[in-house]
Design a protein around this motif. Structure first.
Motif, PDB file in Angstrom:
ATOM      1  N   ALA A  25       3.830   8.518  -0.893  1.00 57.41           N
ATOM      2  CA  ALA A  25       2.546   8.094  -1.460  1.00 57.41           C
ATOM      3  C   ALA A  25       2.445   6.581  -1.595  1.00 57.41           C
ATOM      4  O   ALA A  25       1.339   6.033  -1.722  1.00 57.41           O
ATOM      5  CB  ALA A  25       2.328   8.755  -2.823  1.00 57.41           C
ATOM      6  N   CYS A  26       3.575   5.880  -1.573  1.00 57.61           N
ATOM      7  CA  CYS A  26       3.540   4.410  -1.668  1.00 57.61           C
ATOM      8  C   CYS A  26       2.802   3.798  -0.489  1.00 57.61           C
ATOM      9  O   CYS A  26       2.222   2.707  -0.607  1.00 57.61           O
ATOM     10  CB  CYS A  26       4.959   3.854  -1.744  1.00 57.61           C
ATOM     11  N   ASP A  27       2.821   4.472   0.646  1.00 64.11           N
ATOM     12  CA  ASP A  27       2.129   3.956   1.826  1.00 64.11           C
ATOM     13  C   ASP A  27       0.638   3.840   1.561  1.00 64.11           C
ATOM     14  O   ASP A  27      -0.015   2.884   1.978  1.00 64.11           O
ATOM     15  CB  ASP A  27       2.408   4.882   3.009  1.00 64.11           C
ATOM     16  N   ARG A  28       0.083   4.802   0.855  1.00 60.53           N
ATOM     17  CA  ARG A  28      -1.345   4.768   0.555  1.00 60.53           C
ATOM     18  C   ARG A  28      -1.658   3.809  -0.579  1.00 60.53           C
ATOM     19  O   ARG A  28      -2.731   3.213  -0.619  1.00 60.53           O
ATOM     20  CB  ARG A  28      -1.811   6.179   0.187  1.00 60.53           C
ATOM     21  N   ILE A  29      -0.709   3.619  -1.490  1.00 60.94           N
ATOM     22  CA  ILE A  29      -0.959   2.772  -2.669  1.00 60.94           C
ATOM     23  C   ILE A  29      -0.895   1.292  -2.323  1.00 60.94           C
ATOM     24  O   ILE A  29      -1.817   0.530  -2.623  1.00 60.94           O
ATOM     25  CB  ILE A  29       0.060   3.113  -3.778  1.00 60.94           C
ATOM     26  N   PHE A  30       0.190   0.895  -1.682  1.00 58.38           N
ATOM     27  CA  PHE A  30       0.427  -0.538  -1.488  1.00 58.38           C
ATOM     28  C   PHE A  30      -0.142  -1.005  -0.161  1.00 58.38           C
ATOM     29  O   PHE A  30       0.565  -1.248   0.820  1.00 58.38           O
ATOM     30  CB  PHE A  30       1.921  -0.828  -1.610  1.00 58.38           C
ATOM     31  N   ARG A  31      -1.445  -1.116  -0.150  1.00 57.76           N
ATOM     32  CA  ARG A  31      -2.212  -1.612   0.995  1.00 57.76           C
ATOM     33  C   ARG A  31      -3.147  -2.718   0.537  1.00 57.76           C
ATOM     34  O   ARG A  31      -3.444  -2.847  -0.653  1.00 57.76           O
ATOM     35  CB  ARG A  31      -3.026  -0.483   1.639  1.00 57.76           C
ATOM     36  N   VAL A  32      -3.636  -3.495   1.479  1.00 54.05           N
ATOM     37  CA  VAL A  32      -4.621  -4.543   1.195  1.00 54.05           C
ATOM     38  C   VAL A  32      -5.984  -3.875   1.111  1.00 54.05           C
ATOM     39  O   VAL A  32      -6.475  -3.323   2.102  1.00 54.05           O
ATOM     40  CB  VAL A  32      -4.609  -5.627   2.283  1.00 54.05           C
ATOM     41  N   PRO A  50      -9.797   2.246   1.136  1.00 52.11           N
ATOM     42  CA  PRO A  50      -8.438   2.810   1.100  1.00 52.11           C
ATOM     43  C   PRO A  50      -7.384   1.870   1.648  1.00 52.11           C
ATOM     44  O   PRO A  50      -6.187   2.107   1.461  1.00 52.11           O
ATOM     45  CB  PRO A  50      -8.570   4.064   1.963  1.00 52.11           C
ATOM     46  N   GLY A  51      -7.827   0.801   2.317  1.00 49.98           N
ATOM     47  CA  GLY A  51      -6.879  -0.164   2.868  1.00 49.98           C
ATOM     48  C   GLY A  51      -6.491   0.174   4.287  1.00 49.98           C
ATOM     49  O   GLY A  51      -6.007   1.277   4.565  1.00 49.98           O
ATOM     50  N   ALA A  52      -6.673  -0.760   5.192  1.00 50.75           N
ATOM     51  CA  ALA A  52      -6.359  -0.513   6.597  1.00 50.75           C
ATOM     52  C   ALA A  52      -4.885  -0.689   6.900  1.00 50.75           C
ATOM     53  O   ALA A  52      -4.313   0.058   7.696  1.00 50.75           O
ATOM     54  CB  ALA A  52      -7.196  -1.451   7.488  1.00 50.75           C
ATOM     55  N   ASP A  53      -4.253  -1.676   6.265  1.00 45.91           N
ATOM     56  CA  ASP A  53      -2.873  -2.001   6.614  1.00 45.91           C
ATOM     57  C   ASP A  53      -1.983  -2.005   5.377  1.00 45.91           C
ATOM     58  O   ASP A  53      -2.353  -2.540   4.329  1.00 45.91           O
ATOM     59  CB  ASP A  53      -2.806  -3.387   7.279  1.00 45.91           C
ATOM     60  N   PRO A  54      -0.773  -1.457   5.508  1.00 46.40           N
ATOM     61  CA  PRO A  54       0.199  -1.565   4.406  1.00 46.40           C
ATOM     62  C   PRO A  54       0.630  -3.022   4.245  1.00 46.40           C
ATOM     63  O   PRO A  54       0.615  -3.801   5.204  1.00 46.40           O
ATOM     64  CB  PRO A  54       1.364  -0.686   4.867  1.00 46.40           C
ATOM     65  N   ALA A 109       8.370  -6.848  -7.188  1.00 42.63           N
ATOM     66  CA  ALA A 109       9.790  -6.495  -7.177  1.00 42.63           C
ATOM     67  C   ALA A 109      10.139  -5.515  -8.287  1.00 42.63           C
ATOM     68  O   ALA A 109      11.223  -4.923  -8.268  1.00 42.63           O
ATOM     69  CB  ALA A 109      10.650  -7.756  -7.290  1.00 42.63           C
ATOM     70  N   TYR A 110       9.263  -5.357  -9.280  1.00 37.63           N
ATOM     71  CA  TYR A 110       9.483  -4.296 -10.269  1.00 37.63           C
ATOM     72  C   TYR A 110       8.373  -3.247 -10.260  1.00 37.63           C
ATOM     73  O   TYR A 110       8.598  -2.087 -10.601  1.00 37.63           O
ATOM     74  CB  TYR A 110       9.674  -4.856 -11.681  1.00 37.63           C
ATOM     75  N   ILE A 111       7.164  -3.617  -9.844  1.00 40.16           N
ATOM     76  CA  ILE A 111       6.068  -2.653  -9.818  1.00 40.16           C
ATOM     77  C   ILE A 111       6.322  -1.581  -8.758  1.00 40.16           C
ATOM     78  O   ILE A 111       6.148  -0.375  -9.014  1.00 40.16           O
ATOM     79  CB  ILE A 111       4.726  -3.357  -9.555  1.00 40.16           C
ATOM     80  N   VAL A 112       6.757  -1.978  -7.569  1.00 40.24           N
ATOM     81  CA  VAL A 112       6.998  -0.999  -6.503  1.00 40.24           C
ATOM     82  C   VAL A 112       8.098  -0.013  -6.906  1.00 40.24           C
ATOM     83  O   VAL A 112       7.917   1.221  -6.775  1.00 40.24           O
ATOM     84  CB  VAL A 112       7.323  -1.698  -5.169  1.00 40.24           C
ATOM     85  N   PRO A 113       9.261  -0.467  -7.415  1.00 43.04           N
ATOM     86  CA  PRO A 113      10.283   0.503  -7.847  1.00 43.04           C
ATOM     87  C   PRO A 113       9.813   1.417  -8.973  1.00 43.04           C
ATOM     88  O   PRO A 113      10.168   2.603  -9.001  1.00 43.04           O
ATOM     89  CB  PRO A 113      11.442  -0.394  -8.304  1.00 43.04           C
ATOM     90  N   ILE A 114       9.013   0.869  -9.914  1.00 42.77           N
ATOM     91  CA  ILE A 114       8.524   1.703 -11.022  1.00 42.77           C
ATOM     92  C   ILE A 114       7.598   2.792 -10.482  1.00 42.77           C
ATOM     93  O   ILE A 114       7.736   3.982 -10.831  1.00 42.77           O
ATOM     94  CB  ILE A 114       7.803   0.838 -12.067  1.00 42.77           C
ATOM     95  N   VAL A 115       6.637   2.405  -9.637  1.00 43.44           N
ATOM     96  CA  VAL A 115       5.701   3.384  -9.071  1.00 43.44           C
ATOM     97  C   VAL A 115       6.460   4.422  -8.252  1.00 43.44           C
ATOM     98  O   VAL A 115       6.194   5.633  -8.325  1.00 43.44           O
ATOM     99  CB  VAL A 115       4.633   2.668  -8.218  1.00 43.44           C
ATOM    100  N   SER A 135      -4.657  -2.701 -10.798  1.00 43.74           N
ATOM    101  CA  SER A 135      -5.886  -1.967 -10.489  1.00 43.74           C
ATOM    102  C   SER A 135      -6.205  -2.019  -8.999  1.00 43.74           C
ATOM    103  O   SER A 135      -6.759  -1.069  -8.439  1.00 43.74           O
ATOM    104  CB  SER A 135      -7.057  -2.515 -11.304  1.00 43.74           C
ATOM    105  N   LYS A 136      -5.839  -3.138  -8.326  1.00 49.57           N
ATOM    106  CA  LYS A 136      -6.078  -3.238  -6.883  1.00 49.57           C
ATOM    107  C   LYS A 136      -5.300  -2.175  -6.118  1.00 49.57           C
ATOM    108  O   LYS A 136      -5.780  -1.622  -5.127  1.00 49.57           O
ATOM    109  CB  LYS A 136      -5.685  -4.629  -6.383  1.00 49.57           C
TER     110      LYS A 136
END
Length: 607
Positions: A71-78, A85-89, A122-128, A160-161
Motif C-alpha cells: 500500500a505504500c506504493d499508492r500512498i507515497f506518490r506526488v 492519486p499520483g502518477a509517479d511514486p 525517514a521516520y514517516i515511511v517506516p511508521i506508515v 495530508s498530502k
C-alpha cells in the motif's frame, strides 16, 4: 531570483535604518555613510548549496523488494490535489532507505543529515509501513514530538498530502495533531478516537501523562507503543535535555513499551568535529543518554552525497571562457539555457559544486558538505585562477547558480542547484566620540572605552552618541560619578536612564550653554514663571535644568558655577584643557539646539 530578492531586501533595510535621524554634524554623517557603504550592517551573505543525494530507489521498487508494504506504493506518490492519486511514486534518498532498513530491524536510530534532505520521510515511511503491516487495530502506534508547534503544523500538511490526497474514503493511516492549539471539540474527538500517529510537543506530552482524562484515553491507547520520534534532537540540551530524557523514560513505562518501543531522532547538526565516523560515535552517545536505550554508531544514519555535475577538474581556459561569456549580465550566456544535461557538463557549474557544495573527506574519501562561503570570496578565488576581473567572476557565479536552480532533472524533478542565501542583519552599532568640540574630536565606530594617549597627553574617553530626531544634534550618552573625590563623566551604554546619575552631554562651540539660560532664553517657555522678582524656573523643573560643566578629555569634570566666562587655565595637576559643555540630568526633555520639547507622555528615550 534569490539574488534580486536579496538586493531589494538590503536596499529597503538600508533606507529604513538610515531614515531614523538626519545627522547634523557633517563629520559624523560622513562616518555613518561610509560605514553603510561598506555594508557593516549587512555583510556579504553566506551561500550554502544543497548537495545532491545518492538515490535509494523509488517507493514502488522498495515495495517490489519486500522492504515496504504494497500500500505504500499508492500512498507515497506526488499528488497535486485532493482527488489526484499520483502518477509517479516518489524517489527516496539512500539515507531514507537506510532508515527504513534499520527501522525494520527494530533498532533505535538517529538520522543526522543536512537541511533539505527529507528527514521527516525517514521516520514517516517506516511508521506508515509498520501500521499497514500490523493491520487495522485501534490505538496510538507512534508519537512524534516536535520542539515547536510550527514544525508540527507543517508536518500535518505534509502527511495530508500523502495520506489524505487520493483517498476519498479516508486515510489508510490516521494522524492528528495534539499540541494545545486545538479547539475543545477537536480535543474531544481525539480523546474519543485516538489516531495511529499522534503529533505533539514535549510540554503537551508531559501534560498528557499527568492529566487523568488524557492519560486514560491517549496513554491507554498507546499501550505497546511502537515509535517515539524526537524531531530536531539537537535542541534538547542542558536542563531541557535532561527533562526530555526523563520524559522518554516515563512514556516508555506508562505505555508498557519496554519491549516494543523504537526511539528515533532527527537532527541537522549534532556534532561538527572530527570525521563522519567520529560524529556518528558522538551522536550515538548523546542519543543513548536521551533515549535510555542503546543507539549503535552504525545506526546513526548520515547522508550519502553524489556530484550532480559531470565536468571534473575543468581547465583554466574553460573557466575563463565561461566567465567571459556570462560576466556582464546574469542571464546572457546561451549555455545557461541549453538544458539540464548541458548545464551538468558546464565547467563553471562543476567548479561551483566543488566550491559551494561538496568536498572529499580526507580520511574516508567520501563526499561531505562543503563549508559555506560567500559569492565574493568565491569570486576572488575564481579570479585568482582565471585572471578575470573579480566583479565579472561574481556575476558569472550568480548567473550559473540561478540557471542551476531553474534547470531540473527530468527524472526526479529536482534542480541542479538548490541554494540558500544566509543574510545576517544588524540594527547598527553606536557612533562614539570624545568630549571635545566638533572640529577636533575623535569619531569612532568600534566600541572602546578610551583612545590611547598621544604626545604625552591623557587618554581620551569615548562616549556613544544619541541624536535629536528633529534637528540631528548629537549628544554624548553619559553617567556621572566621582573618582577620588573628583566629578567624573563616563560612557553609558543603555539609552534608557537607570538612575538620577544618568544623563547626556551637549557640546557646541556656536551654541555654548550659558550660565544663565533664562536670560539667554534657552529654556522652554513652559519651564518659566514670572513673579515680582522677575522670571525664574518652576520648582518642578529646577532639577531638570541643564548644568554648565567643564570637562576634560579623560572625563574629569567640574560644575562651572563660581567662575563664569571662559574655561579656566588648567592647574599643574590638570594637564588637559577643559571644554565647556552642558550636563543634561535624567531623561532627554528638550533639544538644546532646536528647542523642540520631547515631554509628551507618549514619548520615551528612543523616540
Amino acid at each position: 531570483d534569490a539574488f534580486e530578492v536579496h538586493r531589494r531586501l538590503i536596499s529597503d533595510y538600508r533606507a529604513f535604518t538610515e531614515g531614523f535621524a538626519d545627522i547634523r554634524d557633517p563629520r559624523i554623517r560622513e562616518k555613518v555613510e561610509d560605514q553603510s557603504a561598506r555594508g557593516d550592517q549587512w555583510p556579504d551573505p553566506w551561500l550554502s548549496l544543497n548537495p545532491s543525494f545518492e538515490t535509494g530507489g523509488r517507493v514502488d521498487e522498495l515495495v517490489g523488494e519486500g522492504l515496504l508494504h504494497p500500500a505504500c506504493d499508492r500512498i507515497f506518490r506526488v499528488k497535486a490535489s485532493d482527488d489526484d492519486p499520483g502518477a509517479d511514486p516518489i524517489t527516496l534518498h539512500r539515507h531514507q532507505r537506510e532508515a527504513i532498513e534499520v527501522a525494520r530491524s527494530g533498532a533505535s536510530y538517529v538520522l543526522t543529515t543536512g537541511t533539505g534532505s527529507g528527514k521527516s520521510l525517514a521516520y514517516i515511511v517506516p511508521i506508515v509501513d509498520r501500521v499497514l503491516r500490523e493491520g487495522p487495530r485501534p490505538g496510538v502506534k507512534a508519537i512524534v514530538v516536535y520542539p515547536m508547534n510550527a514544525l508540527a503544523n507543517s508536518q500535518v500538511e505534509e502527511l495530508s498530502k500523502f495520506l489524505e490526497r487520493g483517498f476519498p474514503g479516508g486515510p489508510p493511516v490516521t494522524f492528528r495533531r495534539y499540541t494545545g492549539q486545538e479547539k475543545p471539540e477537536e480535543r474531544a474527538a481525539i480523546l474519543a478516537d485516538p489516531p495511529d500517529i499522534l503529533l505533539t510537543n514535549y510540554v503537551m506530552l508531559e501534560l498528557v501523562l499527568t492529566r487523568p482524562d488524557e492519560r486514560k484515553s491517549l496513554i491507554s491507547a498507546a499501550k505497546g507503543l511502537r515509535f517515539l520520534v524526537l524531531d530536531e534532537l539537537h535542541t534538547y540540551r542542558g536542563r531541557q535535555g535532561a527533562d526530555v530524557a526523563m520524559l522518554v523514560r516515563r512514556v516508555r513505562d506508562a505505555c508498557e513499551a519496554e519491549r516494543t518501543l523504537q526511539c528515533v531522532g532527527t537532527s541537522a547538526t549534532m556534532s561538527s568535529g572530527g570525521t563522519v565516523a567520529d560524529q556518528q560515535r558522538d551522536v550515538a552517545a548523546v542519543a543513548t543518554r536521551i533515549f535510555g536505550t542503546t543507539v549503535e554508531p552504525a545506526h546513526v544514519i548520515t547522508e550519502s552525497l553524489v556530484r550532480a555535475t559531470t565536468a571534473r577538474e575543468p581547465s583554466v581556459a574553460a573557466l575563463r571562457r565561461a566567465v567571459d561569456a556570462r560576466g556582464d549580465a546574469e542571464a546572457a550566456d546561451p549555455a545557461l539555457t541549453a538544458g539540464f544535461e548541458a548545464l551538468r557538463a558546464d565547467p563553471l557549474a562543476s567548479w561551483i559544486e566543488d566550491e559551494f557544495g561538496v568536498r572529499e573527506e580526507e580520511e574516508s574519501g567520501r563526499l561531505i558538505r562543503q563549508r559555506p562561503t560567500t559569492v565574493q570570496r568565491a569570486a576572488e578565488s575564481l579570479a585568482s585562477i582565471t585572471g578575470a576581473d573579480p566583479r565579472a567572476c561574481a556575476t558569472a557565479l550568480r548567473a550559473t547558480l540561478l540557471a542551476g536552480s531553474r534547470s531540473r532533472d527530468p527524472r526526479t524533478g529536482r534542480p541542479l542547484f538548490a541554494f540558500r542565501l544566509h543574510q545576517f542583519l544588524s540594527k547598527g552599532g553606536s557612533i562614539y566620540a570624545t568630549a571635545e568640540h566638533a572640529d577636533v574630536r575623535a569619531i569612532e565606530t568600534d566600541y572602546q572605552v578610551v583612545l590611547p594617549a598621544a604626545d604625552d597627553g591623557p587618554e581620551r574617553r569615548l562616549y556613544p552618541l544619541a541624536f535629536c530626531r528633529e534637528c540631528g544634534q548629537e549628544y554624548l550618552v553619559a553617567s556621572r560619578g566621582t573618582e577620588a573625590g573628583v566629578l567624573s563623566l563616563t560612557a553609558r551604554h543603555t539609552l534608557r536612564p537607570a538612575s538620577d546619575q544618568d544623563g547626556y552631554l551637549f557640546l557646541s562651540r556656536d551654541q555654548e550653554w550659558p550660565l544663565d539660560p533664562i536670560a539667554e532664553n534657552r529654556l522652554p517657555e513652559s519651564w518659566i514663571v514670572s513673579g515680582p522678582g522677575g522670571q525664574r524656573v518652576r520648582d518642578a523643573r529646577r532639577k531638570d535644568v541643564p548644568q554648565r560643566v567643564l570637562i576634560a578629555v579623560d572625563g574629569a569634570a567640574e560644575l562651572e558655577t563660581a567662575r563664569p566666562g571662559a574655561a579656566p587655565a588648567p592647574a599643574d595637576n590638570e594637564p588637559a584643557s577643559r571644554t565647556v559643555a552642558a550636563w543634561i540630568p535624567g531623561v532627554f526633555r528638550f533639544c538644546l539646539t532646536c528647542g523642540v520639547s520631547y515631554e509628551a507622555l507618549r514619548m520615551n528615550e528612543f523616540a
